[in-house]
Design an enzyme around this catalytic site. Structure first.
Site, PDB file in Angstrom:
ATOM      1  N   HIS A 261      23.036  51.458  46.004  1.00 58.98           N
ATOM      2  CA  HIS A 261      22.355  50.551  45.078  1.00 58.98           C
ATOM      3  C   HIS A 261      20.940  50.315  45.592  1.00 58.98           C
ATOM      4  O   HIS A 261      20.759  49.825  46.709  1.00 58.98           O
ATOM      5  CB  HIS A 261      23.124  49.227  44.998  1.00 58.98           C
ATOM      6  CG  HIS A 261      22.520  48.250  44.042  1.00 58.98           C
ATOM      7  ND1 HIS A 261      22.539  48.444  42.685  1.00 58.98           N
ATOM      8  CD2 HIS A 261      21.855  47.087  44.241  1.00 58.98           C
ATOM      9  CE1 HIS A 261      21.927  47.427  42.087  1.00 58.98           C
ATOM     10  NE2 HIS A 261      21.505  46.597  43.015  1.00 58.98           N
TER      11      HIS A 261
ATOM     12  N   ASP B 260      17.557  48.363  44.613  1.00 55.95           N
ATOM     13  CA  ASP B 260      16.864  47.425  43.734  1.00 55.95           C
ATOM     14  C   ASP B 260      15.478  47.982  43.423  1.00 55.95           C
ATOM     15  O   ASP B 260      14.709  48.276  44.345  1.00 55.95           O
ATOM     16  CB  ASP B 260      16.755  46.052  44.401  1.00 55.95           C
ATOM     17  CG  ASP B 260      18.097  45.329  44.426  1.00 55.95           C
ATOM     18  OD1 ASP B 260      18.820  45.408  43.413  1.00 55.95           O
ATOM     19  OD2 ASP B 260      18.428  44.702  45.443  1.00 55.95           O
TER      20      ASP B 260
ATOM     21  N   ASP C  59      25.237  44.577  39.953  1.00 57.22           N
ATOM     22  CA  ASP C  59      24.601  43.490  40.708  1.00 57.22           C
ATOM     23  C   ASP C  59      23.825  42.517  39.827  1.00 57.22           C
ATOM     24  O   ASP C  59      22.931  41.836  40.291  1.00 57.22           O
ATOM     25  CB  ASP C  59      23.653  44.102  41.756  1.00 57.22           C
ATOM     26  CG  ASP C  59      23.168  43.076  42.758  1.00 57.22           C
ATOM     27  OD1 ASP C  59      23.938  42.154  43.091  1.00 57.22           O
ATOM     28  OD2 ASP C  59      22.020  43.176  43.214  1.00 57.22           O
TER      29      ASP C  59
ATOM     30  N   HIS D 280      16.878  43.498  37.328  1.00 56.55           N
ATOM     31  CA  HIS D 280      17.595  42.239  37.550  1.00 56.55           C
ATOM     32  C   HIS D 280      17.141  41.412  38.761  1.00 56.55           C
ATOM     33  O   HIS D 280      17.807  40.431  39.107  1.00 56.55           O
ATOM     34  CB  HIS D 280      19.111  42.508  37.631  1.00 56.55           C
ATOM     35  CG  HIS D 280      19.529  43.333  38.807  1.00 56.55           C
ATOM     36  ND1 HIS D 280      19.956  44.633  38.680  1.00 56.55           N
ATOM     37  CD2 HIS D 280      19.597  43.056  40.126  1.00 56.55           C
ATOM     38  CE1 HIS D 280      20.274  45.107  39.874  1.00 56.55           C
ATOM     39  NE2 HIS D 280      20.062  44.164  40.771  1.00 56.55           N
TER      40      HIS D 280
END
Length: 965
Positions: free
Chosen positions: A188, A190, A300, A505
């Protein structure tokens, strides 16, 4: 090295001793900053101490014929895996932080000793975590003990016997009923968070170069990769690496998932923005890899809108994976595998990895937790296990794979197989007959502060969504009306992608560092600038015969309406004397009208100042009274004399709360903040009349808020307008405070209604259960409404955070967190909200339409023409149906290459209804299409004199492809 989000380069010249022939040789590199090894001008592996990647394999077995000298380059970043916070991960970056290279050396790697240690680790973890009641834990413990007895660390010839003891345990198989864990490599990343966008580009390259290296040595390894934007970054910045990624996608090891441009926030983007996330994402995956994604991947994000299932289904996706609801602060979500049903009835198969993480390390403890934690035991016997370092990138390691190889089918442990999302969901689909259904939103009981933090980002998102909507509508009308106009498809794609990127997000929610906020606001500025230019070009083309040759030569105005209903509103335009003047105008739906002589209002606005300093305003629809402090003491519907404000209460009451979360500062607002309410009561400038009435009445006042902040407000009532507007400016200088505005209303209802994407839902106004009180702060889009039978009050706004408790509606205006951005929200803010009392239901009272009107102002352009008929391009026969978007069809979805438009409509009232879509354009063919603009099978619609007839069920979204003659 000190932090400036820069990288520096090391030239590493290596000379391997001839005596090491036949040995495995590594470059060992330990640094605080993230590194990347470059070999032969290509990135080959990331180096991250926090990601357990501190060595690069130079050779598995050094041959005499191999060159013993070589040159590598290491690019070292001045940030760690989680940025550069001072003292704590989420603290603002420390500008004085130093990054040190502590080790750079050649070393022989003892593979036999490593394998022996992994064997022992697995056995000892089995002994510890299987528990004393399990005989298998003792077998593992005794075997480990025997291995220690057999093994002489000084004599490598004893290793095979010790490893043989471990192999005997690992090869004892499970029974047929054992749970199967589908292990998926994952990383993951970001797209921006505690580091800027620019650093994410390097994080992607470091992480994915490492993964490809692992795949070359482990052909069974699969890796799931979401976010088309990140792949696009690597495509443009690292073409060699990208070509290798395409090869591994073709082999089925590197698996694109998610189908969206970024992993966006699940609450705040508009419905149309969410459609574009999928449209841009799926189109990218199709163009680059020859396939679209079949699962939505959002592990997430801070909650999930109840409209997402329908949007997924419309984009060819029936499967959904996340795990964030495991973060709930109050209630434990009751399922890990279930059917999720949206507000329209669409269902998707949803899976939360039961280990409650997307960053597993392949340990015994984690696989046992995955089985034990699974809340749907007996219903399903398969679950996902996402392994690899995440958030700041990193991804899987060789050790994770080696641990799981030993657990592939070992008695006492679940079966662990390297798998794919398709294999996982196919297995779950076969078991789905017993699954439970969850209806409505997946609300995260945490991070409710993200509906309010970084107000400028949220305002920029809302404004830019509006700008792109208007540019698309006006450009589509210009194309359809005069074929000479070129639809700006590539510019619009570029602007949409910028907007979609900012919906990531940790950006739109405001949980990012100051550098990211600056980048995001700069992107909004670019969208505003380019959008204004494109809009002007479309208007010039659409109305060229009406627009004046030079400024000041005419006194008429062209007024354009981009919404799908007729509007009568007060506008501001340039008068004959060159000064701004007000005018009341009526403009048809999705069209324009020429205004020369403005309309006279049925009843002008009357403004009166009373002896006690209070001010009343009335326009024939509503009558209001404000006291010296700007409180709304009365709000009446003129026709019924029905009062909205309870006796002895003040509406438009500002309140300040202490806002000190437990840890996640920018993210969380805790329920205990409600105990610290302090009404704002310090008056700086009492209420004064600023416009005396006629077409518009207004009054203004100023308050001191907290220690050093000021709030100035213009309260505005327009002729023929059923709502009261509050234009607000705040100079905000607080720390850990939360500003809200409250409207107690004379309405009794156990639930309030909130607008979401393409629809609305109800939430409780009481706190009966833990599920109810966990929603003390919720989100909404353009309106919220509290109604009893026959009467209600709605608030529209450009804010998202909201609450309705008992009979009090409140809007969340500003927060002041100090990490990860110490300057969050400090500065000047402008925003508008409105209050609308109504008879009957909010649907019949037009609350939805008025909220759109507030957010989509009419466009006023000086014109030279003395007269011209009003013109409407599109209208819809039912007030329950909203025409949300008009755009040019994408080339992929277009029938026969002719000019085609896509119009998107949705049912907004929660009703089953048929509606006619009417257009003044010459339509050759109309057909239903999906959200990816692919024509539906049997989707052709008959063209009739009244237009195109469309059938809706509650909250259904329909897209129609119109091929123009």
């Amino acid at each position: 090295l000190s932090l400036r989000w820069e990288t520096c380069w090391f030239k590493v010249e290596l000379s391997i001793p001839p005596a090491w022939t036949g040995r495995e040789v590594h470059l060992v590199w330990e640094s605080d900053g993230e590194g990347m090894v470059w070999r032969d001008a290509q990135p080959v592996q990331g180096l991250t101490k926090e990601g357990e990647k501190t060595s690069y394999i130079l050779t598995r077995s050094l041959k005499e014929s191999e060159p013993h000298s070589l040159t590598l380059y290491v690019e070292l970043a001045c940030n760690g895996l989680f940025g550069a916070g001072k003292g704590s991960m989420i603290a603002p970056p420390d500008p004085d932080r130093r990054f040190t290279l502590s080790k750079a050396e050649l070393a022989i790697f003892n593979r036999d000793a490593y394998e022996l240690l992994v064997d022992l680790e697995i056995l000892l973890d089995m002994a510890q975590f299987l528990g004393e009641e399990n005989q298998r834990s003792f077998q593992a413990l005794y075997t480990a003990n025997q291995m220690v007895n057999v093994c002489d660390v000084a004599d490598p010839t004893t290793f095979p016997a010790a490893r043989g003891l471990a192999a005997a345990i690992f090869s004892q198989r499970n029974g047929e009923s054992q749970h199967t864990i589908h292990a998926l490599g994952h990383c993951h990343i970001d797209s921006a968070w505690l580091w800027p966008y620019e650093e994410t580009v390097r994080k992607c390259a470091r992480s994915w170069a490492t993964v490809l290296g692992l795949m070359e040595c482990n052909p069974e390894l699969t890796f799931t990769c979401s976010q088309a934007q990140q792949l696009e970054w690597v495509r443009s910045c690292y073409p060699g690496l990208y070509a290798r990624i395409q090869d591994f996608v073709a082999k089925g090891q590197f698996i694109p998932v998610g189908g969206t441009w970024v992993e966006m926030d699940g609450n705040l983007p508009s419905g149309e923005s969410m459609v574009r996330q999928f449209l841009q994402g799926q189109r990218f995956f199709q163009q680059q890899f020859g396939r679209t994604c079949t699962e939505f991947w959002l592990p997430d994000t801070f909650g999930y809108s109840a409209q997402l299932p329908q949007l997924m289904r419309g984009c060819g996706i029936r499967r959904f994976l996340t795990q964030k609801l495991s973060w709930n602060l109050v209630n434990s979500f009751p399922h890990h595998t279930f059917l999720w049903e949206g507000i329209d009835g669409s269902q998707v198969l949803t899976h939360f990895p039961p280990g409650d993480s997307y960053g597993m390390h392949g340990r015994v403890e984690e696989v046992l937790k995955t089985v034990k934690n699974n809340k749907d035991k007996g219903r399903v016997n398969h679950s996902a296990f996402l392994f690899g370092f995440g958030d700041g990138g990193g991804g899987p390691t060789q050790k994770m794979l080696d641990r799981m190889k030993r657990m592939s089918d070992t008695d006492g442990l679940p079966r662990v197989q390297i798998s794919t999302p398709d294999q996982l969901f196919s297995a779950l689909e076969q078991e789905s007959s017993q699954l439970c259904t969850w209806v409505g939103e997946l609300f995260l009981e945490l991070h409710n502060g993200t509906y309010t933090t970084q107000a400028q980002i949220k305002k920029g998102n809302r404004e830019c969504e509006r700008i792109l909507h208007d540019v698309e509508v006006l450009s589509s009308l210009a194309v359809a009306r005069g074929r000479a106009f070129q639809y700006p498809a590539s510019q619009l794609q570029q602007l949409w992608r910028l907007l979609l990127l900012n919906q990531f997000h940790d950006v739109l929610p405001g949980s990012c560092i100051q550098l990211v906020v600056e980048d995001a606001l700069q992107y909004y500025t670019e969208i505003r600038r380019a959008g204004a230019r494109l809009q002007e070009e479309a208007v010039q083309s659409l109305c060229k015969e009406l627009l004046q040759p030079e400024a000041g030569s005419a006194h008429s105005s062209l007024v354009l309406n981009t919404l799908p209903w007729e509007r009568t509103e007060v506008i501001s335009r340039t008068g004959p004397d060159g000064r701004d003047a007000l005018a009341l105008v009526t403009v048809p739906s999705m069209g324009y009208a020429l205004v020369r002589e403005p309309l006279l209002p049925p009843q002008p606005v009357a403004v009166r100042k009373l002896e006690d300093g209070s001010i009343t305003m009335e326009n024939g629809l509503i009558a209001v009274c404000l006291d010296r402090m700007g409180h709304l003491t009365s709000l009446q519907l003129v026709g019924s004399q029905r009062e909205s404000v309870p006796d002895g209460c003040y509406a438009n009451q500002f309140a300040l709360f202490d806002d000190v979360p437990l840890y996640w500062d920018a993210w969380d607002v805790m329920d205990y903040h409600l105990e610290t309410r302090k009404p704002v009561s310090k008056l700086l400038k009492p209420l004064e009349v600023s416009l005396a009435g006629g077409l518009r009445g207004s009054a203004s006042f100023s308050l001191q808020v907290g220690e050093g902040s000021t709030l100035t407000q213009d309260v505005i009532l327009d002729a023929s307008c059923p709502y009261l507007r509050f234009q607000t400016q705040v100079e905000w200088k607080e720390a850990h405070k939360f500003l809200k505005v409250e409207f107690p209303v004379q309405v009794r209802s156990p639930e309030a209604t909130y607008e979401i994407q393409f629809g609305h839902l109800q939430r409780p106004t009481h706190r009966n259960t833990s599920w109810d009180w966990a929603r003390f702060e919720v989100w909404a889009h353009k309106w919220l409404d509290l109604s009893e039978h026959g009467f209600g009050v709605a608030l529209n706004d450009c804010k998202h955070g909201a609450a309705a408790h008992g009979n009090r509606l409140s809007l969340s205006l500003l927060r002041a967190p100090k990490s990860p951005d110490a300057t969050a929200d400090i500065g000047h803010h402008r925003f508008t909200y409105a209050v609308l009392p109504h008879q009957g239901s909010f649907q019949d009272a037009g609350v939805i339409q008025h909220a759109y009107n507030l957010n989509f102002p009419l466009h006023v352009v000086p014109a030279s023409c003395a007269q011209c008929p009003a013109w409407s391009a599109f209208s819809v026969s039912s007030p329950a149906v909203v025409l949300e978007a008009v755009k040019q069809a994408s080339p992929q979805g277009r029938a026969g290459g002719s000019d085609a438009l896509v119009v998107r409509l949705y049912e907004a009232h929660g009703s089953t209804v048929s509606a006619w879509l009417q257009t003044s354009f010459p339509v050759q063919e109309a057909m239903l299409c999906d959200l990816l603009e692919q024509p539906a099978a049997e989707g052709r619609l008959p063209l009739e004199p009244q237009g195109v007839r469309l059938s809706f069920t509650p909250f259904r979204v329909l897209s129609v492809l119109l091929v123009l003659r």
